[in-house]
Design an enzyme around this catalytic site. Structure first.
Site, PDB file in Angstrom:
ATOM      1  N   LEU A  18       0.807  -1.224   0.000  1.00 35.32           N
ATOM      2  CA  LEU A  18       0.000   0.000   0.000  1.00 35.32           C
ATOM      3  C   LEU A  18       0.839   1.272   0.000  1.00 35.32           C
ATOM      4  O   LEU A  18       1.925   1.324   0.571  1.00 35.32           O
ATOM      5  CB  LEU A  18      -0.921  -0.007   1.227  1.00 35.32           C
ATOM      6  CG  LEU A  18      -1.842  -1.221   1.330  1.00 35.32           C
ATOM      7  CD1 LEU A  18      -2.676  -1.142   2.606  1.00 35.32           C
ATOM      8  CD2 LEU A  18      -2.750  -1.334   0.112  1.00 35.32           C
ATOM      9  N   HIS A  19       0.274   2.289  -0.652  1.00 37.46           N
ATOM     10  CA  HIS A  19       0.891   3.625  -0.681  1.00 37.46           C
ATOM     11  C   HIS A  19      -0.217   4.652  -0.464  1.00 37.46           C
ATOM     12  O   HIS A  19      -1.389   4.275  -0.254  1.00 37.46           O
ATOM     13  CB  HIS A  19       1.644   3.825  -2.002  1.00 37.46           C
ATOM     14  CG  HIS A  19       0.837   3.519  -3.221  1.00 37.46           C
ATOM     15  ND1 HIS A  19      -0.284   4.265  -3.579  1.00 37.46           N
ATOM     16  CD2 HIS A  19       0.937   2.544  -4.156  1.00 37.46           C
ATOM     17  CE1 HIS A  19      -0.793   3.765  -4.685  1.00 37.46           C
ATOM     18  NE2 HIS A  19      -0.081   2.705  -5.052  1.00 37.46           N
ATOM     19  N   HIS A  38      -3.610   4.233  -2.336  1.00 34.73           N
ATOM     20  CA  HIS A  38      -4.545   3.296  -1.705  1.00 34.73           C
ATOM     21  C   HIS A  38      -5.170   3.921  -0.461  1.00 34.73           C
ATOM     22  O   HIS A  38      -6.372   3.792  -0.219  1.00 34.73           O
ATOM     23  CB  HIS A  38      -3.825   2.020  -1.250  1.00 34.73           C
ATOM     24  CG  HIS A  38      -3.171   1.227  -2.340  1.00 34.73           C
ATOM     25  ND1 HIS A  38      -1.811   1.085  -2.442  1.00 34.73           N
ATOM     26  CD2 HIS A  38      -3.702   0.507  -3.363  1.00 34.73           C
ATOM     27  CE1 HIS A  38      -1.512   0.306  -3.469  1.00 34.73           C
ATOM     28  NE2 HIS A  38      -2.652  -0.062  -4.051  1.00 34.73           N
ATOM     29  N   GLY A  49      -9.538   3.905  -7.805  1.00 37.01           N
ATOM     30  CA  GLY A  49      -8.738   5.067  -8.177  1.00 37.01           C
ATOM     31  C   GLY A  49      -8.851   5.399  -9.655  1.00 37.01           C
ATOM     32  O   GLY A  49      -8.876   4.493 -10.497  1.00 37.01           O
ATOM     33  N   SER A  57       2.400   0.670  -6.780  1.00 38.88           N
ATOM     34  CA  SER A  57       3.234  -0.338  -6.123  1.00 38.88           C
ATOM     35  C   SER A  57       4.406  -0.710  -7.030  1.00 38.88           C
ATOM     36  O   SER A  57       5.490  -1.040  -6.560  1.00 38.88           O
ATOM     37  CB  SER A  57       2.404  -1.584  -5.806  1.00 38.88           C
ATOM     38  OG  SER A  57       1.242  -1.217  -5.082  1.00 38.88           O
TER      39      SER A  57
END
Ligand code: AMP
Length: 277
Positions: free
Chosen positions: A30-31, A34, A144, A183
């Protein structure tokens, strides 16, 4: 935060909830992109369920399923901090038992762009997302804009198959220099990371041409291609200017439109886009 590994546990957990439920499907690692979806879901809903599952069926045979970055411990810590209520973290065998051979085949909209470059990709996405929607039965599901065609495909599935869910789109979260968070950015070497800004730079150039009144899609695509080709580490897969609803390629740009591209930087394939209002 509840960590759920099996379909039975997820069904029982969901059955016990009263109030609104948000679902955020992810592949993990995750970043902030997210987490922007998770934050929105936590704000909008009484409960937020996040799935972390590297879905094998959406990867082609020569793609990066095996090497796709994974860090479950870090993902769980980030989701706990973001106040997610539950994380669905199944094994592939739980999602795809040997007996399962039904798939969801999306229509025309899935055949262009990513669908043309990655045959079968959206079949994998559509199948897993419909399964997750059936299991979590969310009121709202969050996706997204970074994956613009995926979002369009999921909206179409929800409409065509009468899935009782509201699909919520969230804007692309970017690094300071414009690179869309992904990712897969973790694959990039420092020089590749620098080169990868060319996707965003070419989109900004297109946006500027269009805002100044240029409507000839080929002129803009050629300028974008020239900019990207000037970057030695970049190799264009496609550059598209399409009608935003159907994703059909457009000649004369009219609102609403989607400018999107896929470019390999070294061995890493990156996508990005911008959509008109
Ligand atoms: P993924 O784990 O890459 O499948 O992404 C899970 C969800 O997060 C999808 O709905 C993506 O579109 C969304 N997402 C991924 N990257 C970003 C980003 N940079 N900004 C906003 N949403 C993103």
């Amino acid at each position: 935060m509840k960590v759920i590994k099996t379909i039975g546990q997820l069904r029982r957990y969901r059955g016990g909830l009263t109030g609104s439920v948000g679902l955020v499907p992810t592949l993990g690692f995750l970043h902030q992109g997210h987490l922007s979806l998770v934050n929105k879901s936590v704000t909008d809903n009484d409960y937020t369920i996040v799935s972390v599952f590297v879905n094998p069926t959406q990867f082609g045979p020569d793609e990066d399923f095996e090497s796709y970055p994974r860090d479950t411990g870090r993902d769980l810590a980030l989701l706990e901090a973001a106040q997610a209520d539950a994380v669905f973290l199944p094994d592939a065998a739980e999602v795809y038992p040997p007996s399962a051979d039904t798939t969801v085949v999306p229509g025309q909209i899935a055949e262009r762009l990513e669908g043309a470059s990655r045959p079968g990709h959206f079949r994998g996405v559509a199948t897993v997302v419909l399964k997750l929607l059936n299991l979590a039965q969310p009121h709202n599901a969050y996706f997204g804009q970074k994956d613009a065609q995926q979002l369009a495909v999921i909206r179409k599935i929800a409409a065509d198959l009468n899935v009782p869910v509201r699909i919520v789109a969230m804007p692309t979260v970017r690094e300071a220099d414009g690179l869309a968070m992904s990712s897969r950015n973790s694959y990039l070497s420092p020089t590749e990371r620098q080169a990868a800004t060319v996707l965003y730079r070419s989109l900004k150039m297109a946006e500027e041409f269009i805002s100044r009144g240029q409507t000839d899609a080929d002129i803009i695509k050629n300028r974008m291609a020239a900019m990207i080709e000037a970057e030695p580490l970049a190799e264009i897969d496609y550059i598209s200017i399409a009608e935003a609803g159907s994703l059909r390629e457009t000649v004369d740009i009219k609102q609403p439109f989607l400018v999107s591209l896929a470019v390999k930087i070294g061995r890493t394939r990156l996508i990005d886009n911008f959509i008109s209002e």
